[in-house]
Design a protein around this motif. Structure first.
Motif, PDB file in Angstrom:
ATOM      1  N   GLN A 203     -21.915 -43.249   6.003  1.00 11.61           N
ATOM      2  CA  GLN A 203     -23.114 -42.450   6.253  1.00 11.61           C
ATOM      3  C   GLN A 203     -22.865 -41.405   7.343  1.00 11.61           C
ATOM      4  OE1 GLN A 203     -26.106 -42.552   4.564  1.00 11.61           O
ATOM      5  NE2 GLN A 203     -25.010 -43.914   3.173  1.00 11.61           N
ATOM      6  N   VAL A 204     -22.155 -41.803   8.396  1.00 10.32           N
ATOM      7  CA  VAL A 204     -21.854 -40.863   9.482  1.00 10.32           C
ATOM      8  C   VAL A 204     -20.923 -39.758   8.980  1.00 10.32           C
ATOM      9  CG1 VAL A 204     -20.729 -40.611  11.728  1.00 10.32           C
ATOM     10  CG2 VAL A 204     -22.230 -42.570  11.297  1.00 10.32           C
ATOM     11  N   LYS A 205     -19.942 -40.127   8.176  1.00  7.04           N
ATOM     12  CA  LYS A 205     -19.004 -39.143   7.633  1.00  7.04           C
ATOM     13  C   LYS A 205     -19.729 -38.127   6.759  1.00  7.04           C
ATOM     14  CE  LYS A 205     -14.688 -38.795   5.002  1.00  7.04           C
ATOM     15  NZ  LYS A 205     -13.639 -39.558   4.263  1.00  7.04           N
ATOM     16  N   ALA A 206     -20.651 -38.623   5.925  1.00  5.96           N
ATOM     17  CA  ALA A 206     -21.412 -37.722   5.053  1.00  5.96           C
ATOM     18  C   ALA A 206     -22.289 -36.788   5.877  1.00  5.96           C
ATOM     19  CB  ALA A 206     -22.263 -38.539   4.088  1.00  5.96           C
ATOM     20  N   ALA A 207     -22.880 -37.321   6.939  1.00  7.23           N
ATOM     21  CA  ALA A 207     -23.736 -36.495   7.793  1.00  7.23           C
ATOM     22  C   ALA A 207     -22.919 -35.453   8.545  1.00  7.23           C
ATOM     23  CB  ALA A 207     -24.496 -37.387   8.777  1.00  7.23           C
ATOM     24  N   MET A 208     -21.710 -35.823   8.976  1.00 15.13           N
ATOM     25  CA  MET A 208     -20.842 -34.883   9.697  1.00 15.13           C
ATOM     26  C   MET A 208     -20.374 -33.750   8.789  1.00 15.13           C
ATOM     27  SD  MET A 208     -20.393 -35.677  12.927  1.00 15.13           S
ATOM     28  CE  MET A 208     -18.809 -34.945  13.346  1.00 15.13           C
ATOM     29  N   LYS A 210     -22.133 -32.491   6.394  1.00 15.79           N
ATOM     30  CA  LYS A 210     -23.277 -31.589   6.247  1.00 15.79           C
ATOM     31  C   LYS A 210     -23.536 -30.805   7.530  1.00 15.79           C
ATOM     32  CE  LYS A 210     -25.829 -34.188   2.724  1.00 15.79           C
ATOM     33  NZ  LYS A 210     -27.099 -34.893   2.401  1.00 15.79           N
ATOM     34  N   ASN A 211     -23.285 -31.471   8.655  1.00 20.17           N
ATOM     35  CA  ASN A 211     -23.555 -30.837   9.950  1.00 20.17           C
ATOM     36  C   ASN A 211     -22.378 -31.095  10.891  1.00 20.17           C
ATOM     37  OD1 ASN A 211     -24.658 -29.679  12.222  1.00 20.17           O
ATOM     38  ND2 ASN A 211     -26.122 -31.339  12.611  1.00 20.17           N
ATOM     39  N   PRO A 212     -21.324 -30.271  10.801  1.00 17.39           N
ATOM     40  CA  PRO A 212     -20.130 -30.478  11.643  1.00 17.39           C
ATOM     41  C   PRO A 212     -20.420 -30.364  13.137  1.00 17.39           C
ATOM     42  CG  PRO A 212     -19.682 -28.961   9.827  1.00 17.39           C
ATOM     43  CD  PRO A 212     -21.161 -29.148   9.871  1.00 17.39           C
ATOM     44  N   LYS A 213     -21.507 -29.701  13.501  1.00 17.75           N
ATOM     45  CA  LYS A 213     -21.837 -29.497  14.909  1.00 17.75           C
ATOM     46  C   LYS A 213     -22.717 -30.622  15.473  1.00 17.75           C
ATOM     47  CE  LYS A 213     -21.564 -24.453  14.582  1.00 17.75           C
ATOM     48  NZ  LYS A 213     -22.278 -23.168  14.807  1.00 17.75           N
ATOM     49  N   MET A 214     -22.780 -31.726  14.790  1.00 17.38           N
ATOM     50  CA  MET A 214     -23.611 -32.846  15.237  1.00 17.38           C
ATOM     51  C   MET A 214     -23.131 -33.344  16.598  1.00 17.38           C
ATOM     52  SD  MET A 214     -24.380 -36.476  13.294  1.00 17.38           S
ATOM     53  CE  MET A 214     -25.241 -35.669  11.941  1.00 17.38           C
ATOM     54  N   ALA A 217     -25.026 -37.529  20.827  1.00 19.24           N
ATOM     55  CA  ALA A 217     -26.327 -38.217  20.860  1.00 19.24           C
ATOM     56  C   ALA A 217     -26.898 -38.353  19.449  1.00 19.24           C
ATOM     57  CB  ALA A 217     -27.297 -37.454  21.752  1.00 19.24           C
ATOM     58  N   GLN A 218     -26.735 -37.310  18.654  1.00 23.43           N
ATOM     59  CA  GLN A 218     -27.219 -37.352  17.273  1.00 23.43           C
ATOM     60  C   GLN A 218     -26.444 -38.389  16.458  1.00 23.43           C
ATOM     61  OE1 GLN A 218     -26.709 -33.162  16.341  1.00 23.43           O
ATOM     62  NE2 GLN A 218     -28.930 -32.801  16.453  1.00 23.43           N
ATOM     63  N   GLN A 219     -25.144 -38.472  16.716  1.00 26.77           N
ATOM     64  CA  GLN A 219     -24.331 -39.462  16.009  1.00 26.77           C
ATOM     65  C   GLN A 219     -24.765 -40.890  16.362  1.00 26.77           C
ATOM     66  OE1 GLN A 219     -20.063 -38.834  16.274  1.00 26.77           O
ATOM     67  NE2 GLN A 219     -20.320 -36.607  16.305  1.00 26.77           N
ATOM     68  N   LYS A 220     -25.043 -41.124  17.642  1.00 26.03           N
ATOM     69  CA  LYS A 220     -25.486 -42.454  18.071  1.00 26.03           C
ATOM     70  C   LYS A 220     -26.829 -42.819  17.429  1.00 26.03           C
ATOM     71  CE  LYS A 220     -23.116 -42.566  22.546  1.00 26.03           C
ATOM     72  NZ  LYS A 220     -23.276 -42.615  24.029  1.00 26.03           N
TER      73      LYS A 220
END
Length: 254
Positions: A203-208, A210-214, A217-220
């Motif tokens: 899930q984190v990989k998929a979100a990254m 979509k948004n490489p600049k995450m 804090a957003q990742q946590k």
């Protein structure tokens, strides 16, 4: 009204019978009339109280959504057997998820029926049978003598097959039983932990992507969110698998 007729006829009978003695004809007629009125009033009051004269049975039905009797966790409906026959019980229920304290059914002229249904929505249907006056005239005559009377109340608890119907004692033992069963299966726990890590990473990989600049804090926050989602789903699936064994152990709890 009938009570006023009773009191007035008794008073007038006393007056006419004891004081109106000069005119014997008038004395006899008035005494008989008010005596008959008194007797008739007493008769109708008696049958109103004893046989509900002037009244008829009326059913009132209400329906409410049911939520789990427990604050959180599995959906369940709790009850407490009363008496020695095993047929009577007090049901503990909630109709609002925000309610801090559950409600419970009464015991006076109350019957509770728990019915399992195929639907996934639980509901409570309450049917109340009362004696009410069958006309405004009878209400006028007897309203002060006897108020509408409740005959009985029947509560129909319609619960889905996925719900558990437990006694209070069984509900108290449920966490211990679940812990005992789940604790004995260490292999399943290890497998669930590994699956959780893989799910979170994916899930984190998929979100990254979509948004490489995450940000960190957003990742946590994302990790916390998806971990909670996976845990809830995994616990639900695990409970469903353990359900036969849970029910078997619960059946041994008195």
């Amino acid at each position: 009204m009938i009570l006023f007729v009773l009191c007035i006829s008794a008073f007038l009978f006393f007056i006419c019978f004891n004081l109106l003695t000069n005119n014997k004809i008038l004395h006899a007629i008035t005494s008989i009339v008010f005596a008959v009125l008194f007797i008739l009033s007493t008769f109708f009051i008696t049958i109103n109280f004893h046989d509900h004269y002037g009244m008829h049975k009326v059913s009132h039905e209400t329906s409410n959504k049911l939520v789990s009797s427990a604050d959180k966790g599995m959906n369940m409906l709790l009850y407490q057997p009363i008496g020695t026959s095993g047929k009577d019980k007090v049901v503990i229920y909630r109709t609002d998820e925000k309610a801090t304290k559950p409600s419970h059914t009464g015991t006076d002229k109350v019957e509770n029926k728990i019915i399992t249904i195929n639907s996934d929505k639980a509901k409570l249907v309450t049917k109340t049978v009362k004696y009410e006056y069958n006309s405004s005239a009878n209400r006028l005559w007897f309203g002060l003598a006897q108020k509408p009377t409740r005959v009985k109340t029947i509560n129909y608890f319609y619960v889905p097959k996925s719900w558990m119907t437990l006694t209070v004692n069984q509900a108290k033992q449920l966490p211990t039983i679940i812990k005992e069963i789940s604790g004995s299966n260490t292999a399943a726990q290890a497998q669930m932990k590994m699956a959780a890590e893989q799910y979170v990473q994916a899930q984190v990989k998929a979100a990254m992507m979509k948004n490489p600049k995450m940000t960190s804090a957003q990742q946590k926050a994302l990790v916390k969110k998806v971990t909670a989602e996976f845990t809830q789903k995994a616990q639900s699936e695990s409970l469903q698998k353990m359900m036969p064994e849970i029910k078997q152990k619960l059946s041994q709890v008195k």
